[in-house]
Design a protein around this motif. Sequence first.
Motif, PDB file in Angstrom:
ATOM      1  N   THR A  33       2.781   2.875  -6.927  1.00  0.00           N
ATOM      2  CA  THR A  33       3.001   1.472  -6.561  1.00  0.00           C
ATOM      3  C   THR A  33       2.191   0.565  -7.481  1.00  0.00           C
ATOM      4  O   THR A  33       2.568  -0.578  -7.701  1.00  0.00           O
ATOM      5  N   THR A  34       1.073   1.068  -8.004  1.00  0.00           N
ATOM      6  CA  THR A  34       0.241   0.363  -8.979  1.00  0.00           C
ATOM      7  C   THR A  34      -0.337   1.390  -9.946  1.00  0.00           C
ATOM      8  O   THR A  34      -0.400   2.580  -9.633  1.00  0.00           O
ATOM      9  N   HIS A  37      -2.621   4.741  -8.954  1.00  0.00           N
ATOM     10  CA  HIS A  37      -2.246   5.290  -7.640  1.00  0.00           C
ATOM     11  C   HIS A  37      -2.425   6.814  -7.684  1.00  0.00           C
ATOM     12  O   HIS A  37      -1.796   7.508  -8.454  1.00  0.00           O
ATOM     13  N   ASP A 104       0.783  -4.609  -3.319  1.00  0.00           N
ATOM     14  CA  ASP A 104       0.491  -3.365  -4.037  1.00  0.00           C
ATOM     15  C   ASP A 104       0.694  -2.126  -3.166  1.00  0.00           C
ATOM     16  O   ASP A 104       0.760  -1.017  -3.682  1.00  0.00           O
ATOM     17  N   ASN A 106       3.363  -1.748  -1.277  1.00  0.00           N
ATOM     18  CA  ASN A 106       4.798  -1.675  -1.008  1.00  0.00           C
ATOM     19  C   ASN A 106       5.387  -0.430  -1.667  1.00  0.00           C
ATOM     20  O   ASN A 106       5.583  -0.390  -2.882  1.00  0.00           O
ATOM     21  N   PHE A 107       5.684   0.570  -0.861  1.00  0.00           N
ATOM     22  CA  PHE A 107       6.209   1.824  -1.380  1.00  0.00           C
ATOM     23  C   PHE A 107       7.676   1.735  -1.788  1.00  0.00           C
ATOM     24  O   PHE A 107       8.236   2.697  -2.292  1.00  0.00           O
ATOM     25  N   ASN A 109       8.565  -0.553  -4.001  1.00  0.00           N
ATOM     26  CA  ASN A 109       8.479  -1.027  -5.388  1.00  0.00           C
ATOM     27  C   ASN A 109       7.658  -0.036  -6.188  1.00  0.00           C
ATOM     28  O   ASN A 109       6.433  -0.126  -6.235  1.00  0.00           O
ATOM     29  N   LYS A 110       8.332   0.897  -6.807  1.00  0.00           N
ATOM     30  CA  LYS A 110       7.655   1.947  -7.567  1.00  0.00           C
ATOM     31  C   LYS A 110       7.728   1.654  -9.060  1.00  0.00           C
ATOM     32  O   LYS A 110       8.729   1.172  -9.576  1.00  0.00           O
TER      33      LYS A 110
END
Length: 129
Positions: A33-34, A37, A104, A106-107, A109-110
């Motif tokens: 996600t960031t 990670h 950040d 939010n799974f 938005n990969k």
Amino acid sequence: MASIFSRIVAGEIPAHKIAETDDYLAFLDVMPTTTGHTLVIPKQEIDYLFALDDDLYTGLMAFAKKIAPAIEKAIPCKRIGVAVIGLEVPHAHVHLIPLNSMADMNFNNKMKPTQEELAQTAEKIRSFL
């Protein structure tokens, strides 16, 4: 069938390892996600975090606690978030995620970093261990 994480532990699937002991492994998520990670797992394949015996559970959290400061030093962020979801891979694991905002976590938005980017990130984090 062994989980993808057990296959990583066995060396069947490559991973960008951050740290490893006899019982635990930390490695970068390949779809983070960031940047930075990191997944922290017990090497023993147990599906559900709360099914771990007390020693394995507390050891996992203590291991994660050692990894988090290195991530925080390597990746500019406000703090390291911790998430346990446990639905995507049937192997207990903890997500350590560098956070600058709630987004950040939010799974949905990969990111799709290259293998070279992952290798550089892993090296940077390891340098602070």
